[in-house]
Write a protein that holds these residues in place. Structure first.
Motif: not given
Length: 233
Positions: A174-185, A198-213
């Motif tokens: 998912l990262g780094p291409t898809i993560a920045p555009q994800l709005q919900s995961l 922990t792996h997903f915590g690292n991914l979330l740093q790139s999820c700059t558009s995320l609104r729902s987890l």
């Protein structure tokens, strides 16, 4: 039997169109090959009516959830699926490989990856893969859909049996291409534990558009919860 649900859309030029959901509801078991041609005939009739409607009717949601689809059955349906692929936005393929042998499940996922490949289905924004057993090999068979869809914004992976190893593999896809555009995961009811979190915590740093987890039931424990929170802030 196929069901269509209609709603109104506006395209960028503000031209009114009607959107519809294409589905094939039935018992929660393996779809028999004998049913495939019946489904295709019904779909073709719907698509023909859509094409002649005024205003135009476009299939924007495909819902094949909660039925088990083998490759031979999907191959029969392929002409209709290829026809709608360019306009589909929501792809509901949750619980579609239950009861299939492992290699057959891989073949089913690979089929969806091919028909809804980003080069052919660039409008996809929502993908639901919940309730499918997803290991690292499974993710590889549907990798293009997860890695390259240019508009993918909402991803559901509830109850997929994902381990910490799968969590790492998915995070890398998912990262780094898809993560920045994800709005919900949505990742609830998996077995990833604190290491997977922990792996997903690292991914979330790139999820700059995320609104729902959603991570409920995936047992992050204290360390994993901290990693998730740290990734969100």
């Amino acid at each position: 039997l196929s069901i269509c649900h209609y709603s109104l859309l506006l395209d960028p030029k503000m031209t009114a169109t009607t959107s519809t959901t294409l589905s094939a509801p039935g018992p929660r078991n393996k779809v028999p090959i004998e049913e495939a041609q019946t489904i295709l005939t019904t779909w073709n009739s719907i698509l023909s009516n859509n094409a002649s409607a005024n205003p135009p009717v476009t299939v924007t949601t495909l819902d094949l959830s909660c039925r088990s689809w083998s490759l031979p059955v999907l191959t029969v349906l392929e002409p209709a699926l290829m026809e709608i692929a360019p306009t589909v936005r929501t792809l509901k393929i949750d619980d579609v490989i239950a009861s299939l042998p492992t290699e057959d499940g891989f073949a089913t996922l690979a089929f969806f990856n091919r028909v809804f490949h980003p080069d052919l289905a660039e409008c996809v924004t929502d993908v639901d893969l919940s309730d499918n057993a997803l290991g690292t090999r499974s993710l590889d068979h549907i990798g293009d859909l997860l890695q390259r869809s240019p508009r993918l914004a909402h991803l559901k992976l509830h109850n997929c049996g994902m381990s910490k190893e799968v969590a790492q593999h998915l995070s890398e896809k998912l990262g780094p291409t898809i993560a920045p555009q994800l709005q919900s995961l949505h990742l609830g009811r998996n077995q990833m534990g604190p290491e997977g979190a922990t792996h997903f915590g690292n991914l979330l740093q790139s999820c700059t558009s995320l609104r729902s987890l959603s991570y409920a039931g995936s047992r992050p424990l204290a360390n994993g919860t901290k990693a998730l929170v740290d990734g969100l802030v």
